[in-house]
Design an enzyme around this catalytic site. Structure first.
Site, PDB file in Angstrom:
ATOM      1  N   LYS A 111       0.858  -1.192   0.000  1.00  0.00           N
ATOM      2  CA  LYS A 111       0.000   0.000   0.000  1.00  0.00           C
ATOM      3  C   LYS A 111       0.885   1.229   0.000  1.00  0.00           C
ATOM      4  O   LYS A 111       1.726   1.412   0.886  1.00  0.00           O
ATOM      5  CB  LYS A 111      -0.896  -0.020   1.241  1.00  0.00           C
ATOM      6  CG  LYS A 111      -1.748   1.224   1.383  1.00  0.00           C
ATOM      7  CD  LYS A 111      -2.714   1.093   2.544  1.00  0.00           C
ATOM      8  CE  LYS A 111      -3.503   2.382   2.736  1.00  0.00           C
ATOM      9  NZ  LYS A 111      -4.465   2.261   3.837  1.00  0.00           N
TER      10      LYS A 111
ATOM     11  N   LYS B  83      -2.253  -1.469  -3.753  1.00  0.00           N
ATOM     12  CA  LYS B  83      -3.127  -0.300  -3.668  1.00  0.00           C
ATOM     13  C   LYS B  83      -2.315   0.966  -3.760  1.00  0.00           C
ATOM     14  O   LYS B  83      -1.289   1.038  -3.099  1.00  0.00           O
ATOM     15  CB  LYS B  83      -3.864  -0.353  -2.320  1.00  0.00           C
ATOM     16  CG  LYS B  83      -4.758   0.804  -2.038  1.00  0.00           C
ATOM     17  CD  LYS B  83      -5.265   0.732  -0.626  1.00  0.00           C
ATOM     18  CE  LYS B  83      -5.999   2.017  -0.336  1.00  0.00           C
ATOM     19  NZ  LYS B  83      -6.360   2.142   1.046  1.00  0.00           N
TER      20      LYS B  83
HETATM   21  C1  PBG Z   1      -7.351   3.029   5.940  1.00  0.00           C
HETATM   22  C2  PBG Z   1      -7.645   2.972   4.492  1.00  0.00           C
HETATM   23  C3  PBG Z   1      -7.490   3.985   3.528  1.00  0.00           C
HETATM   24  C4  PBG Z   1      -8.040   3.481   2.345  1.00  0.00           C
HETATM   25  C5  PBG Z   1      -8.467   2.193   2.612  1.00  0.00           C
HETATM   26  N1  PBG Z   1      -8.182   1.893   3.938  1.00  0.00           N
HETATM   27  C6  PBG Z   1      -7.032   5.382   3.624  1.00  0.00           C
HETATM   28  C7  PBG Z   1      -5.641   5.742   3.926  1.00  0.00           C
HETATM   29  O1  PBG Z   1      -4.746   4.912   4.006  1.00  0.00           O
HETATM   30  O2  PBG Z   1      -5.462   6.934   4.127  1.00  0.00           O
HETATM   31  C8  PBG Z   1      -8.145   4.245   1.051  1.00  0.00           C
HETATM   32  C9  PBG Z   1      -9.224   3.786   0.134  1.00  0.00           C
HETATM   33  C10 PBG Z   1      -9.545   4.721  -0.966  1.00  0.00           C
HETATM   34  O3  PBG Z   1      -8.908   5.772  -1.179  1.00  0.00           O
HETATM   35  O4  PBG Z   1     -10.505   4.412  -1.675  1.00  0.00           O
HETATM   36  N2  PBG Z   1      -6.020   2.982   6.302  1.00  0.00           N
END
Ligand code: PBG
Length: 338
Positions: free
Chosen positions: A208, A262
């Site tokens: 991520k 992601k």
């Molecule tokens: C929580 C999380 C996030 C997303 C999914 N789980 C946000 C982040 O890391 O700030 C983002 C999902 C999206 O942008 O659609 N940690």
């Protein structure tokens, strides 16, 4: 040298690739990537309260919904044959450690129970992270283990394990840790196993990235960090691509069953690499909020065709190697394909 001085390729005229494209039936026959609702997961935002429904301004078509109003999208997700839903919670009260996320009466736990009552067969996944539940908006609890205020990785692990166990007790079918803490998958695995949930799979947000494409989500989940940013734990987009392989491998070693990359569209190279180098590992891609909002905004202006762009993008994610896609278009795609 102008074009007509170049020789035609030696296969021409015997080989004409257009023969694979001219008849729609042939195009269809040789098509390998097909979208199917069964591989799409719909994110939903549960908000504390009753009869509460607020559209997320930057994500038209998506809402913060109180548990009672989740019945409709949940039953639709089941009817449309989606692969599942992933639930995010916006609690009534936030605090330093994100207590609501670990409470059996927390917002996500309530949402899970509604989902399981509404559509027992529908796969219900929960996002396991602190950022929606902490008043500071970081993905773990803060400490100064490094001499300055930062997320305390190891102290956060226990909280994540408690969250996951509580989600499981509420009826979640799978948990998805998204906080990018080192050791989070192992801690959650041990927590689940110790609470008789050794059968419950973990889908890890393994690779991520610290991405600006999460902007609209943070509005939706009210989870923007109050100070600082997430670059101390989420991956650097400019880091060696192979770092994603290390992240994936570590999570697998700790017990992850499925792994995720992601965001998706700007990281198709990472998806491709993980798919090729980790054959047999179920791979998900998160088509994140910013990817959705950009298309929505341009389509509202009449600049692009939302449906065509969404299908083309999701097709590219599958083609790159993602078996599963988390997308805000999940329900739309199922309707478009029907
Ligand atoms: C929580 C999380 C996030 C997303 C999914 N789980 C946000 C982040 O890391 O700030 C983002 C999902 C999206 O942008 O659609 N940690």
């Amino acid at each position: 040298m102008s074009d007509h001085h170049l020789p035609a390729h030696p296969g021409f005229p015997a080989t004409r690739l257009r023969r694979l494209r001219q008849h729609p039936g042939v195009r269809s026959l040789v098509r390998r990537t097909r979208l199917s609702p069964a591989h799409l997961i719909l994110p939903l935002f549960a908000r504390a309260g009753k009869n509460f429904r607020r559209e997320i301004p930057s994500m038209p078509g998506h809402f913060q919904l109180s548990p009672d109003l989740l019945v409709e999208p949940i039953s639709q997700a089941a009817e449309l044959g989606l692969g599942g839903v992933i639930l995010f919670g916006i609690p009534e009260e936030k605090d330093a450690i994100g207590s609501d996320a670990m409470s059996d009466d927390g917002i996500v736990q309530q949402a899970v129970r509604v989902a399981k009552q509404t559509a027992p067969e529908l796969l219900v996944i929960t996002d396991v992270c602190c950022c929606e539940y902490t008043d500071h908006g970081h993905c773990g609890i803060l400490g100064d283990t490094t001499g300055r205020t930062d997320v305390d990785n190891d102290a956060t692990l226990e909280l994540l394990a408690r969250q996951a166990v509580s989600h499981a007790r509420a009826g979640a079918d799978m948990v998805a840790p998204s906080g990018m803490m080192d050791g989070m998958v192992g801690a959650i695995r041990r927590g689940l196993d110790g609470a008789d949930f050794s059968h419950l799979p973990i889908m890890s947000y393994a690779a991520k990235y610290a991405s600006a494409f999460y902007g609209p989500f943070r509005e939706a989940a009210e989870s923007t960090p109050q100070a600082g940013n997430r670059r101390g734990y989420q991956m650097d987009p400019a880091a060696a691509a192979e770092q994603a392989l290390r992240e994936v491998q570590l999570d697998l070693d700790e017990g992850a069953d499925l792994v995720m990359v992601k965001p998706a569209l700007a990281y198709l190279d990472i998806i491709r690499m993980v798919a090729e180098r980790m054959p047999g590992v179920p791979l998900a891609a998160y088509n994140v909020s910013g990817e959705y909002s950009m298309v929505k905004a341009a389509a509202e202006r009449g600049w692009i065709d939302e449906r065509a762009v969404a299908i083309e993008s999701l097709t590219a994610m599958h083609r790159a190697g993602a078996d599963i896609i988390l997308t805000y278009w999940a329900a739309d795609v199922a309707r478009w394909l029907a």
